[in-house]
Write a protein that holds these residues in place. Structure first.
Motif, PDB file in Angstrom:
ATOM      1  N   ALA A 116       3.109  -6.400  -3.372  1.00  0.00           N
ATOM      2  CA  ALA A 116       3.916  -5.844  -2.283  1.00  0.00           C
ATOM      3  C   ALA A 116       4.929  -6.830  -1.725  1.00  0.00           C
ATOM      4  O   ALA A 116       4.741  -8.034  -1.761  1.00  0.00           O
ATOM      5  CB  ALA A 116       2.992  -5.391  -1.167  1.00  0.00           C
ATOM      6  N   LYS A 145       0.802  -1.229   0.000  1.00  0.00           N
ATOM      7  CA  LYS A 145       0.000   0.000   0.000  1.00  0.00           C
ATOM      8  C   LYS A 145       0.835   1.279   0.000  1.00  0.00           C
ATOM      9  O   LYS A 145       0.433   2.291   0.566  1.00  0.00           O
ATOM     10  CB  LYS A 145      -0.961   0.005   1.211  1.00  0.00           C
ATOM     11  CG  LYS A 145      -1.819  -1.229   1.330  1.00  0.00           C
ATOM     12  CD  LYS A 145      -2.736  -1.378   0.154  1.00  0.00           C
ATOM     13  CE  LYS A 145      -3.383  -2.758   0.125  1.00  0.00           C
ATOM     14  NZ  LYS A 145      -3.890  -3.084  -1.221  1.00  0.00           N
ATOM     15  N   SER A 146       2.013   1.197  -0.590  1.00  0.00           N
ATOM     16  CA  SER A 146       2.830   2.417  -0.669  1.00  0.00           C
ATOM     17  C   SER A 146       2.371   3.272  -1.855  1.00  0.00           C
ATOM     18  O   SER A 146       2.791   4.418  -1.996  1.00  0.00           O
ATOM     19  CB  SER A 146       4.309   2.058  -0.802  1.00  0.00           C
ATOM     20  OG  SER A 146       4.493   1.082  -1.806  1.00  0.00           O
ATOM     21  N   GLY A 147       1.506   2.683  -2.705  1.00  0.00           N
ATOM     22  CA  GLY A 147       0.994   3.435  -3.857  1.00  0.00           C
ATOM     23  C   GLY A 147       1.639   3.008  -5.165  1.00  0.00           C
ATOM     24  O   GLY A 147       1.652   3.750  -6.137  1.00  0.00           O
ATOM     25  N   LYS A 148       2.156   1.783  -5.201  1.00  0.00           N
ATOM     26  CA  LYS A 148       2.840   1.287  -6.399  1.00  0.00           C
ATOM     27  C   LYS A 148       1.930   1.311  -7.622  1.00  0.00           C
ATOM     28  O   LYS A 148       2.299   1.808  -8.683  1.00  0.00           O
ATOM     29  CB  LYS A 148       3.334  -0.157  -6.165  1.00  0.00           C
ATOM     30  CG  LYS A 148       4.342  -0.278  -5.041  1.00  0.00           C
ATOM     31  CD  LYS A 148       4.758  -1.723  -4.801  1.00  0.00           C
ATOM     32  CE  LYS A 148       3.644  -2.589  -4.240  1.00  0.00           C
ATOM     33  NZ  LYS A 148       3.122  -2.149  -2.928  1.00  0.00           N
ATOM     34  N   THR A 149       0.731   0.739  -7.447  1.00  0.00           N
ATOM     35  CA  THR A 149      -0.172   0.640  -8.594  1.00  0.00           C
ATOM     36  C   THR A 149      -0.685   2.026  -8.991  1.00  0.00           C
ATOM     37  O   THR A 149      -0.883   2.311 -10.181  1.00  0.00           O
ATOM     38  CB  THR A 149      -1.332  -0.332  -8.269  1.00  0.00           C
ATOM     39  OG1 THR A 149      -0.757  -1.583  -7.884  1.00  0.00           O
ATOM     40  CG2 THR A 149      -2.235  -0.539  -9.474  1.00  0.00           C
ATOM     41  N   THR A 150      -0.859   2.891  -8.009  1.00  0.00           N
ATOM     42  CA  THR A 150      -1.271   4.272  -8.298  1.00  0.00           C
ATOM     43  C   THR A 150      -0.219   4.963  -9.162  1.00  0.00           C
ATOM     44  O   THR A 150      -0.537   5.601 -10.166  1.00  0.00           O
ATOM     45  CB  THR A 150      -1.460   5.044  -6.967  1.00  0.00           C
ATOM     46  OG1 THR A 150      -2.414   4.334  -6.171  1.00  0.00           O
ATOM     47  CG2 THR A 150      -1.936   6.456  -7.213  1.00  0.00           C
ATOM     48  N   ASN A 176       6.200   8.962  -2.680  1.00  0.00           N
ATOM     49  CA  ASN A 176       4.783   9.149  -3.023  1.00  0.00           C
ATOM     50  C   ASN A 176       4.117  10.026  -1.961  1.00  0.00           C
ATOM     51  O   ASN A 176       3.641   9.544  -0.940  1.00  0.00           O
ATOM     52  CB  ASN A 176       4.090   7.785  -3.124  1.00  0.00           C
ATOM     53  CG  ASN A 176       2.664   7.915  -3.601  1.00  0.00           C
ATOM     54  OD1 ASN A 176       2.255   8.963  -4.112  1.00  0.00           O
ATOM     55  ND2 ASN A 176       1.888   6.855  -3.439  1.00  0.00           N
TER      56      ASN A 176
HETATM   57  N1  LIG Z   1      -3.812  10.178  -0.086  1.00  0.00           N
HETATM   58  C1  LIG Z   1      -3.153   9.412  -0.944  1.00  0.00           C
HETATM   59  N2  LIG Z   1      -3.538   8.130  -1.086  1.00  0.00           N
HETATM   60  C2  LIG Z   1      -2.859   7.366  -1.947  1.00  0.00           C
HETATM   61  C3  LIG Z   1      -1.760   7.871  -2.706  1.00  0.00           C
HETATM   62  N3  LIG Z   1      -1.287   6.868  -3.466  1.00  0.00           N
HETATM   63  C4  LIG Z   1      -2.055   5.787  -3.208  1.00  0.00           C
HETATM   64  N4  LIG Z   1      -3.006   6.084  -2.295  1.00  0.00           N
HETATM   65  C5  LIG Z   1      -4.043   5.169  -1.774  1.00  0.00           C
HETATM   66  O1  LIG Z   1      -3.426   4.098  -1.112  1.00  0.00           O
HETATM   67  C6  LIG Z   1      -4.122   2.883  -1.378  1.00  0.00           C
HETATM   68  C7  LIG Z   1      -3.198   1.856  -1.971  1.00  0.00           C
HETATM   69  O2  LIG Z   1      -2.796   2.304  -3.256  1.00  0.00           O
HETATM   70  P1  LIG Z   1      -2.195   1.303  -4.332  1.00  0.00           P
HETATM   71  O3  LIG Z   1      -1.705   2.126  -5.460  1.00  0.00           O
HETATM   72  O4  LIG Z   1      -3.153   0.208  -4.600  1.00  0.00           O
HETATM   73  O5  LIG Z   1      -0.959   0.767  -3.490  1.00  0.00           O
HETATM   74  P2  LIG Z   1      -0.047  -0.484  -3.815  1.00  0.00           P
HETATM   75  O6  LIG Z   1       1.302  -0.190  -3.261  1.00  0.00           O
HETATM   76  O7  LIG Z   1      -0.134  -0.832  -5.253  1.00  0.00           O
HETATM   77  O8  LIG Z   1      -0.762  -1.608  -2.936  1.00  0.00           O
HETATM   78  P3  LIG Z   1      -0.413  -3.188  -2.943  1.00  0.00           P
HETATM   79  O9  LIG Z   1      -0.054  -3.558  -4.348  1.00  0.00           O
HETATM   80  O10 LIG Z   1      -1.648  -3.865  -2.471  1.00  0.00           O
HETATM   81  O11 LIG Z   1       0.728  -3.325  -2.002  1.00  0.00           O
HETATM   82  C8  LIG Z   1      -5.278   3.237  -2.300  1.00  0.00           C
HETATM   83  O12 LIG Z   1      -6.423   3.405  -1.501  1.00  0.00           O
HETATM   84  C9  LIG Z   1      -4.830   4.553  -2.894  1.00  0.00           C
HETATM   85  O13 LIG Z   1      -5.921   5.349  -3.274  1.00  0.00           O
HETATM   86  C10 LIG Z   1      -1.399   9.235  -2.531  1.00  0.00           C
HETATM   87  O14 LIG Z   1      -0.463   9.741  -3.175  1.00  0.00           O
HETATM   88  N5  LIG Z   1      -2.125   9.940  -1.638  1.00  0.00           N
END
Ligand SMILES: Nc1nc2c(ncn2[C@@H]2O[C@H](COP(=O)(O)OP(=O)(O)OP(=O)(O)O)[C@@H](O)[C@H]2O)c(=O)[nH]1
Ligand SMILES: [Mg+2]
Length: 358
Positions: free
Chosen positions: A72, A10-15, A206
């Motif tokens: 992750a 949940k560090s925002g990798k996919t975002t 991020n």
């Molecule tokens: N406020 C905020 N929330 C964010 C940001 N980037 C991601 N998120 C939130 O964090 C959550 C996880 O984002 P993902 O992009 O799925 O993170 P991830 O690292 O791909 O997660 P995993 O693959 O499950 O480990 C989501 O609810 C996003 O909306 C950001 O820059 N700001």
């Protein structure tokens, strides 16, 4: 070029992956996915666009980057198998890693994991890379010992052993393999392992849109480990869904001057020590990516192995000169057309035509 996007849960990798590729892979606060997302992005280059307008080729080919957004890594992995074997193979096959660090506040994530602490997270990730490398190196050393016992002791194995001893010594000090100075032959001896702590690393901080560009102290600290860029990931992902004018307006609000992908590409080329050279003609205008230290012979080999094998010379001029003078004819008239040999060190923006004979 393949770049892996890695980091803690949940560090925002996919975002960030979505922001860079404009794809719409699922992001979620709760779900845990186990398969990577893949996306390919063209590396836009103003110079290729200009050359294409002039040469009007049948095809115009930009460089591209393949992004792999990994599931992750866990924070405290007991058996150090932080990814499935399949994902691990993919991860090892990348040319560089972008490590995403959470620098945004979120009540659920703060409680499930801990409050955002990018530096701590970076160290945790790096330690896992080091452990994973150490396990691989030690396993191989055990096998080498067995070979010795069976009387197999070639020069190649001895060199490999020597390098792996250096490697394990460094890793045991919790230092990355990239901190060791290795000769080309030594590097070659361990290339097959595709060690993670030897890969170029690009740190992606991020941040939240509320604290974007207010983290200079933190950036300085992270920069000591590796090149670092800062994005407001979620905001950037949403920008990707707007049309250009709208996006521009929102970007100005946050003082963002360039698109996420442009910022990323610049930093990636710098981190990896890459440059571009071009080939032009009525068939094709194309960008090629090579290392900063590559020669005309390397560039020829990049295009086709025949061109390297039968290399005669590289007809070369620079894009900047071409832009100033407007045509190949004017380039020649001004003495800017060069014939370069095999050892010529190619420069960013060189336009090259390889003369060869096979
Ligand atoms: N406020 C905020 N929330 C964010 C940001 N980037 C991601 N998120 C939130 O964090 C959550 C996880 O984002 P993902 O992009 O799925 O993170 P991830 O690292 O791909 O997660 P995993 O693959 O499950 O480990 C989501 O609810 C996003 O909306 C950001 O820059 N700001
Ligand atoms: Mg994800």
């Amino acid at each position: 070029m393949k770049i892996g996007i890695s980091g803690l849960p949940k560090s925002g990798k996919t975002t960030i992956f979505n922001a860079l590729t404009k794809l719409e892979a699922d992001t979620s606060l709760y779900d845990i996915k186990s398969e990577p997302n893949l996306g390919i992005v063209q590396v836009f280059d103003e110079r290729i666009k200009h050359l294409s307008e002039i040469y009007k080729p049948k095809s115009t080919i930009y460089a591209n980057i393949e992004f792999i957004d990994f599931p992750a890594m866990s924070e405290d992995n007991q058996d150090h198998q932080f990814l499935s074997t399949n994902s691990m193979t993919l991860l090892k096959n990348t040319d560089a890693l972008a490590i995403v660090l959470r620098n945004f506040q979120d009540d659920v994530l703060d409680q499930t994991y801990h409050e955002a602490n990018p530096e701590k997270d970076f160290n945790a990730i790096y330690e896992q890379f080091i452990l994973s490398d150490l396990i691989a190196a030690e396993k191989r050393l055990e096998k080498i010992e067995l070979s010795y016992k069976r009387g197999i002791k070639t020069a190649a194995i001895q060199l490999e052993e020597k390098v792996l001893r250096k490697v394990t010594e460094t890793l045991n000090e919790i230092k990355p393999i990239s901190s060791i100075t290795l000769t080309n032959d030594e590097l070659k001896a361990i290339r097959g392992f595709q060690f993670l702590s030897l890969k170029p690393i690009l740190i992606v901080l991020n941040s939240d849109e509320n604290n974007l560009f207010q983290n200079s102290e933190l950036l300085d600290k992270l920069q000591k480990h590796s090149n670092c860029i800062e994005f407001a990931g979620k905001f950037e992902m949403e920008l990707g869904r707007l049309d250009e004018d709208e996006a521009k307006m929102f970007m100005e609000d946050l003082n963002i001057t360039d698109s996420a992908i442009n910022v990323f590409v610049k930093s990636a080329y710098q981190t990896l020590g890459l440059i571009s050279f071009f080939t032009v003609g009525s068939d094709e205008v194309r960008a090629w990516t090579i290392n900063k230290s590559d020669t005309a012979l390397d560039a020829a080999g990049k295009i086709h192995s025949d061109l390297a094998r039968g290399f005669i010379r590289a007809e070369t001029f620079s894009y900047d000169d071409f832009k100033t003078h407007g045509s190949e004819k004017a380039i020649r008239e001004n003495g800017l057309f060069r014939l370069e040999g095999k050892t010529y060190q190619v420069k960013d923006g060189d336009i090259i035509n390889v003369r060869f004979n096979v």
